[in-house]
Design an enzyme around this catalytic site. Structure first.
Site, PDB file in Angstrom:
ATOM      1  N   GLU A 100       0.918  -1.233  -0.028  1.00  0.00           N
ATOM      2  CA  GLU A 100       0.062  -0.095   0.104  1.00  0.00           C
ATOM      3  C   GLU A 100       0.831   1.065  -0.105  1.00  0.00           C
ATOM      4  OE1 GLU A 100      -2.453   1.471  -0.761  1.00  0.00           O
ATOM      5  OE2 GLU A 100      -4.113   1.261   0.765  1.00  0.00           O
ATOM      6  N   ASP A 101       0.295   2.254  -0.785  1.00  0.00           N
ATOM      7  CA  ASP A 101       1.085   3.650  -0.731  1.00  0.00           C
ATOM      8  C   ASP A 101       1.050   4.368   0.839  1.00  0.00           C
ATOM      9  OD1 ASP A 101      -1.606   4.025  -1.004  1.00  0.00           O
ATOM     10  OD2 ASP A 101      -1.167   5.798  -2.420  1.00  0.00           O
ATOM     11  N   ASP A 104      -3.659   6.266   6.457  1.00  0.00           N
ATOM     12  CA  ASP A 104      -4.082   7.459   6.970  1.00  0.00           C
ATOM     13  C   ASP A 104      -4.970   7.001   8.127  1.00  0.00           C
ATOM     14  OD1 ASP A 104      -5.418   9.988   7.249  1.00  0.00           O
ATOM     15  OD2 ASP A 104      -4.857  10.362   5.240  1.00  0.00           O
ATOM     16  N   PHE A 153      -0.205  17.014   2.940  1.00  0.00           N
ATOM     17  CA  PHE A 153      -0.886  16.447   1.716  1.00  0.00           C
ATOM     18  C   PHE A 153       0.305  15.950   0.735  1.00  0.00           C
ATOM     19  CE2 PHE A 153      -3.130  15.525  -2.091  1.00  0.00           C
ATOM     20  CZ  PHE A 153      -4.563  15.527  -1.655  1.00  0.00           C
ATOM     21  N   ASP A 160      -1.671  10.657  -5.284  1.00  0.00           N
ATOM     22  CA  ASP A 160      -2.238  11.639  -6.138  1.00  0.00           C
ATOM     23  C   ASP A 160      -3.194  12.794  -5.366  1.00  0.00           C
ATOM     24  OD1 ASP A 160      -4.401   9.963  -5.176  1.00  0.00           O
ATOM     25  OD2 ASP A 160      -5.751  11.083  -6.577  1.00  0.00           O
ATOM     26  N   ARG A 166       0.871  11.199  -9.838  1.00  0.00           N
ATOM     27  CA  ARG A 166       1.292   9.792  -9.256  1.00  0.00           C
ATOM     28  C   ARG A 166       2.580   9.734 -10.035  1.00  0.00           C
ATOM     29  NH1 ARG A 166      -3.292   7.167  -6.947  1.00  0.00           N
ATOM     30  NH2 ARG A 166      -5.189   7.508  -7.880  1.00  0.00           N
TER      31      ARG A 166
END
Ligand code: PRP
Length: 182
Positions: A100-101, A104, A153, A160, A166
């Site tokens: 997973e990137d 959160d 962010f 993205d 990306r």
């Protein structure tokens, strides 16, 4: 186009690649005895990280993808996650490495990891590039963590803003001042 300028660099391409080298070594070692490793990328954000990571592994493995949507609207329960694209492969008896990137709130990963266990995976381990631990609302066990990031962010290297950025080769930050409301 609601964003002005380029994101400022937070994690350089060189740091990313050094960390991916380290994670690949750990994963190769930990799964040395696993006969049937299934690597599952969570679309879309994981694809750049996953590609770099898996090219560093020399052991046999199978690649698959999963896509989920988090609904954070007023009409849905907090943390509700729906499947948008399911796996091609069965999980029964397999060792699963989820890639997973970013984690959160944790709702997406909590849901996906529970689902993998429910479907009979022998083991489920999570490899995450970025851990935004300060935003966590539900606990998630992260086995391999690239970097911890603050509440900023982040974009690039798969991440993205409205499906843009990306393909940046580094992780950058979109400062609040750069993001206008659409
Ligand atoms: C992002 C990210 C995780 C999820 C993390 O996905 O890739 O899957 O949000 O958020 P959470 O921990 O609060 O649940 P997104 O829905 O933006 O899709 P994408 O990967 O296609 O960008």
């Amino acid at each position: 186009m609601p964003v002005n300028g380029m994101p400022r660099e937070l994690i350089s391409r060189e740091r990313l690649h050094r960390r991916v080298d380290e994670l690949a070594l750990e994963i190769e070692r930990d799964f040395a005895d696993s006969e049937d490793l299934l690597c599952v990328g969570v679309l879309k954000g994981s694809v750049f990280f996953m590609s770099d990571l898996l090219q560093r592994l020399s052991r046999p493995l199978v690649v698959d993808f999963f896509q989920a949507s988090s609904y954070r609207g007023e009409t849905t329960a907090p943390g509700e996650v729906r499947i948008r694209r399911d796996l091609d492969h069965s999980l029964a008896g397999r060792d699963v490495l989820l890639i997973e990137d970013i984690v959160d709130t944790g709702y997406t990963m909590r849901t996906i990891m529970a689902l993998m266990g429910f479907r009979g995976a022998r083991s489920v381990r999570l490899c995450v590039l970025l851990d935004k631990a300060c935003k966590r609302e539900t606990p998630v066990q992260i086995h391999y963590r690239g970097f911890e990031v603050d509440d900023v962010f982040v974009v690039g290297y798969g991440l993205d803003y409205n499906d843009r950025y990306r393909n940046l080769p580094y992780v950058g930050v979109l400062d609040e001042v750069d993001v206008e409301t659409e």
